[in-house]
Design a protein around this motif. Structure first.
Motif, PDB file in Angstrom:
ATOM      1  N   ASN A   1       0.839  -1.407  -0.014  1.00 23.62           N
ATOM      2  CA  ASN A   1      -0.018   0.074  -0.095  1.00 23.62           C
ATOM      3  C   ASN A   1       0.767   1.252  -0.145  1.00 23.62           C
TER       4      ASN A   1
ATOM      5  N   TYR B   1       2.286   0.428 -13.846  1.00 24.31           N
ATOM      6  CA  TYR B   1       0.570  -0.022 -13.553  1.00 24.31           C
ATOM      7  C   TYR B   1      -0.265   1.516 -13.551  1.00 24.31           C
TER       8      TYR B   1
ATOM      9  N   ASP C   1      -6.792 -11.835  -3.984  1.00 18.83           N
ATOM     10  CA  ASP C   1      -6.931 -10.135  -3.995  1.00 18.83           C
ATOM     11  C   ASP C   1      -7.808  -9.677  -2.782  1.00 18.83           C
TER      12      ASP C   1
HETATM   13  O1  LIG Z   1      -3.343   0.083  -2.384  1.00 14.42           O
HETATM   14  C1  LIG Z   1      -3.577  -1.176  -3.106  1.00 14.42           C
HETATM   15  C2  LIG Z   1      -4.132  -1.156  -4.248  1.00 14.42           C
HETATM   16  C3  LIG Z   1      -3.880  -2.565  -5.045  1.00 14.42           C
HETATM   17  N1  LIG Z   1      -3.706  -3.716  -4.069  1.00 14.42           N
HETATM   18  C4  LIG Z   1      -3.843  -5.057  -4.922  1.00 14.42           C
HETATM   19  C5  LIG Z   1      -4.582  -5.904  -4.450  1.00 14.42           C
HETATM   20  C6  LIG Z   1      -5.199  -6.949  -5.274  1.00 14.42           C
HETATM   21  O2  LIG Z   1      -4.087  -8.055  -5.253  1.00 14.42           O
HETATM   22  C7  LIG Z   1      -4.690  -5.956  -6.505  1.00 14.42           C
HETATM   23  C8  LIG Z   1      -5.667  -5.992  -7.645  1.00 14.42           C
HETATM   24  O3  LIG Z   1      -5.325  -5.127  -8.703  1.00 14.42           O
HETATM   25  P1  LIG Z   1      -6.064  -4.984  -9.925  1.00 14.42           P
HETATM   26  O4  LIG Z   1      -5.935  -6.483 -10.865  1.00 14.42           O
HETATM   27  O5  LIG Z   1      -7.838  -5.107  -9.562  1.00 14.42           O
HETATM   28  O6  LIG Z   1      -5.759  -3.889 -10.757  1.00 14.42           O
HETATM   29  O7  LIG Z   1      -4.241  -4.774  -6.144  1.00 14.42           O
HETATM   30  C9  LIG Z   1      -3.242  -3.521  -2.774  1.00 14.42           C
HETATM   31  O8  LIG Z   1      -2.566  -4.355  -2.364  1.00 14.42           O
HETATM   32  N2  LIG Z   1      -2.907  -2.257  -2.622  1.00 14.42           N
END
Ligand SMILES: O=c1ccn([C@H]2C[C@H](O)[C@@H](COP(=O)(O)O)O2)c(=O)[nH]1
Length: 209
Positions: A22, A163, A72
């Motif tokens: 994070n 990303y 996730d």
């Molecule tokens: O502040 C954040 C933002 C995203 N994720 C992680 C959690 C999920 O494993 C992943 C999801 O990313 P998408 O595939 O939805 O982009 O991002 C975090 O750990 N912290």
């Protein structure tokens, strides 16, 4: 080590990795008012689609994808717990207890709806419902830990490769990054002390530049 000690150890490692992830997204993540509960229910809906729920259409359960969605959701659940203000030791102990207890719920869709409902109604991470979902998808804490470390590493890799600004490549030579990850995690020894570094290097090798 006893099961609970192992669980405590794995959970505290994951909490620390979550804080680091994070912080990689935003140094001030704790002050930004992120809606972690929303991330949980949206991922719950995605997870239900991978499980299948349409009675009017033939659907087959995709267990690997369901498990990935659980991983996730766990990222977001850990983040919510880190925001409660409790000490890491207390968060760890509470989570270890909740994650090692399951109810007699036998319907995955209902367990998932408990998880989503707590997120929407209480803006909370319901670790008991999460434990039921894991259990019904044949996932134990060791497997959650293995896949969590893998996905956390990919999340870091994504941040390091654009990303956020949109330059990240999601399809690597015809394969989605999550699929490449699953393959690499299987090839490596997840109990090695430098597992994360090995995995990061392997991702770097596989990334299409
Ligand atoms: O502040 C954040 C933002 C995203 N994720 C992680 C959690 C999920 O494993 C992943 C999801 O990313 P998408 O595939 O939805 O982009 O991002 C975090 O750990 N912290």
């Amino acid at each position: 080590m006893s099961d609970l000690l192992t669980a405590n150890n794995q959970i505290s490692q994951m909490l620390s990795m979550q804080d680091a992830m994070n912080s990689r997204v935003s140094e001030t993540w704790r002050d930004n008012g992120y809606e972690w509960y929303r991330a949980i229910w949206v991922e719950c809906a995605e997870m239900l689609d991978h499980h299948g729920w349409k009675w009017w259409k033939h659907q087959e359960i995709d267990v690997a994808q369901v498990q990935l969605e659980l991983v996730d959701i766990f990222h977001f659940g850990l983040s919510l717990r880190l925001m409660t203000g409790a000490s890491v030791a207390n968060i760890t102990e509470k989570l270890a207890n909740e994650l090692t207890q399951t109810t007699d719920e036998s319907d995955f869709k209902l367990a998932l709806e408990q998880l989503a409902s707590s997120a929407v109604t209480d803006k909370a991470f319901n670790a008991n419902a999460f434990a039921d979902c894991m259990h019904l998808m044949s996932m134990d804490l060791d497997e959650l830990f293995r896949q969590y470390v893998g996905k956390n590493t990919l999340n870091f890799f994504r941040q390091d490769h654009g990303y956020k600004d949109g330059s990240y490549i999601k399809i690597w030579h015809g394969e989605e990054d999550n699929e490449v990850l699953a393959r690499l995690v299987k090839q490596l020894d997840a109990s090695a002390s430098d597992f994360q570094q090995q995995l990061y290097n392997a991702l770097e090798q596989a990334y299409p530049n």
